[in-house]
Design a protein around this motif. Structure first.
Motif, mmCIF file in Angstrom:
data_model
loop_
_atom_site.group_PDB
_atom_site.id
_atom_site.type_symbol
_atom_site.label_atom_id
_atom_site.label_comp_id
_atom_site.label_asym_id
_atom_site.label_seq_id
_atom_site.Cartn_x
_atom_site.Cartn_y
_atom_site.Cartn_z
ATOM 1 N N UNK A 125 1.937 1.157 7.680
ATOM 2 C CA UNK A 125 2.402 0.210 8.700
ATOM 3 C C UNK A 125 3.928 0.179 8.674
ATOM 4 N N UNK A 126 4.513 0.924 9.606
ATOM 5 C CA UNK A 126 5.969 1.018 9.690
ATOM 6 C C UNK A 126 6.560 1.449 8.346
ATOM 7 N N UNK A 127 7.278 0.551 7.687
ATOM 8 C CA UNK A 127 7.968 0.900 6.449
ATOM 9 C C UNK A 127 7.146 0.608 5.195
ATOM 10 N N UNK A 128 5.900 0.192 5.374
ATOM 11 C CA UNK A 128 5.056 -0.161 4.228
ATOM 12 C C UNK A 128 3.777 0.662 4.250
ATOM 13 N N UNK A 129 3.404 1.198 3.064
ATOM 14 C CA UNK A 129 2.151 1.921 2.920
ATOM 15 C C UNK A 129 1.208 1.103 2.039
ATOM 16 N N UNK A 130 -0.068 1.092 2.416
ATOM 17 C CA UNK A 130 -1.091 0.385 1.636
ATOM 18 C C UNK A 130 -1.966 1.435 0.968
ATOM 19 N N UNK A 131 -2.085 1.345 -0.371
ATOM 20 C CA UNK A 131 -2.803 2.353 -1.132
ATOM 21 C C UNK A 131 -3.803 1.702 -2.088
ATOM 22 N N UNK A 132 -4.801 2.468 -2.465
ATOM 23 C CA UNK A 132 -5.743 2.040 -3.501
ATOM 24 C C UNK A 132 -5.577 2.949 -4.710
ATOM 25 N N UNK A 133 -5.452 2.347 -5.889
ATOM 26 C CA UNK A 133 -5.332 3.128 -7.125
ATOM 27 C C UNK A 133 -6.697 3.729 -7.460
ATOM 28 N N UNK A 134 -6.748 5.044 -7.553
ATOM 29 C CA UNK A 134 -8.014 5.745 -7.801
ATOM 30 C C UNK A 134 -8.170 6.203 -9.253
ATOM 31 N N UNK A 135 -7.096 6.214 -10.011
ATOM 32 C CA UNK A 135 -7.180 6.471 -11.447
ATOM 33 C C UNK A 135 -5.909 5.935 -12.083
ATOM 34 N N UNK A 136 -6.020 5.516 -13.341
ATOM 35 C CA UNK A 136 -4.866 4.944 -14.034
ATOM 36 C C UNK A 136 -4.910 5.332 -15.499
ATOM 37 N N UNK A 137 -3.802 5.871 -15.999
ATOM 38 C CA UNK A 137 -3.687 6.223 -17.421
ATOM 39 C C UNK A 137 -3.246 5.019 -18.239
#
Length: 275
Positions: A125-137
């Motif tokens: 959305x314009x200058x912002x991206x929305x993401x989901x964390x799919x893996x984390x160390x």
């Protein structure tokens, strides 16, 4: 009847012999078969040496549950600045860490950047991206950087006998261990490290290097009479083979590797030679 029994016995014996030969071949193949050098965590949760001012695709600035948590993890939804993020793509979650130095001459060779996870871009959305964390160390804090995800396979290689002190050097490129995972001081079997040679030395994932140091005694030491003496060898000191490492990933001038055998404790600054 006797001839028929003998014939049956002969047939059974032939089957057993063939089965035995097949098992022997299978056993030989399994011994010689390529083996994984390390695990996924060694390539997906370690890192690389990159430029001091490496450009990134974005930076985490918040999350949908930021009011109740200061760091994020698997399946959390996070918000990032948009520096080229595209909806539907995957991205590395990165933490730029310490500067890495080439130990022999003390010059900086780049910054160690740690992989701390992976995220999928849900939308932009314009200058912002929305993401989901799919893996984390590890925990993913605000300030984590992003760049496009590029899968890193665990290399497969056939092990060869390790060298010992009586074996001659290969005469190939020599480098230095310049960094260890988590800053470990005493290196041993299973430790992930960074060396200061890479594609420039013809390295590829799955290559092996011998770890060694020269057996130079202390310049000053206590002799058998309890007196301080100066020691100076009149011959070139031999090298002591400490172990062996396998290359995991390769950069232009550096490579990540894992120590796979050891005969002595090792440390950052020890030398490596391509087998």
């Amino acid at each position: 009847m006797r001839r028929k029994s003998l014939a049956n016995f002969s047939g059974v014996l032939s089957v057993l012999v063939l089965a035995g030969l097949g098992a022997a071949r299978l056993s030989a193949q399994s011994v010689d078969a390529p083996q994984p050098m390390g695990a996924e965590a060694d390539v997906n949760c370690f890192g690389y040496v990159g430029p001091e001012n490496e450009p990134f695709s974005g930076m985490l600035v918040s999350g949908d549950a930021v009011y109740e948590q200061s760091a994020f993890s698997f399946q959390d939804v996070v918000y990032a600045t948009n520096g080229g993020i595209r909806a539907g793509d995957d991205y590395w979650l990165l933490a730029p860490r310490d500067e890495v130095f080439d130990i022999p001459n003390g010059r900086p060779i780049g910054r160690f950047t740690q992989y701390i996870g992976k995220a999928h871009a849900l939308c932009v959305k314009d200058q912002v991206a929305i993401l989901e964390i799919t893996s984390a160390c590890t925990d993913v804090p605000i300030g984590t950087m992003l760049k496009p995800f590029d899968p890193i396979p665990v290399p497969l290689a056939r092990r060869t006998p390790s060298l010992n002190n009586c074996d001659e050097p290969s005469g190939k490129q020599v480098g230095t261990i310049v960094f260890s995972r988590d800053g470990i001081e005493t290196l041993s079997d299973g430790t992930d490290v960074i060396i200061d040679i890479g594609a420039d030395a013809g390295l590829a994932p799955g290559d092996f290097l011998t770890i060694f140091r020269y057996a130079v005694p202390h310049q000053y030491d206590i002799d058998f009479n309890g007196e301080l003496r100066s020691y100076k060898a009149d011959i070139a000191p031999p090298r002591t083979v400490l172990g062996e490492l396998a290359v995991l990933t390769v950069g232009d001038h550096t490579a990540t590797a894992q120590i796979i055998t050891m005969s002595h404790a090792m440390q950052v600054g020890d030398l490596v030679e391509v087998k």
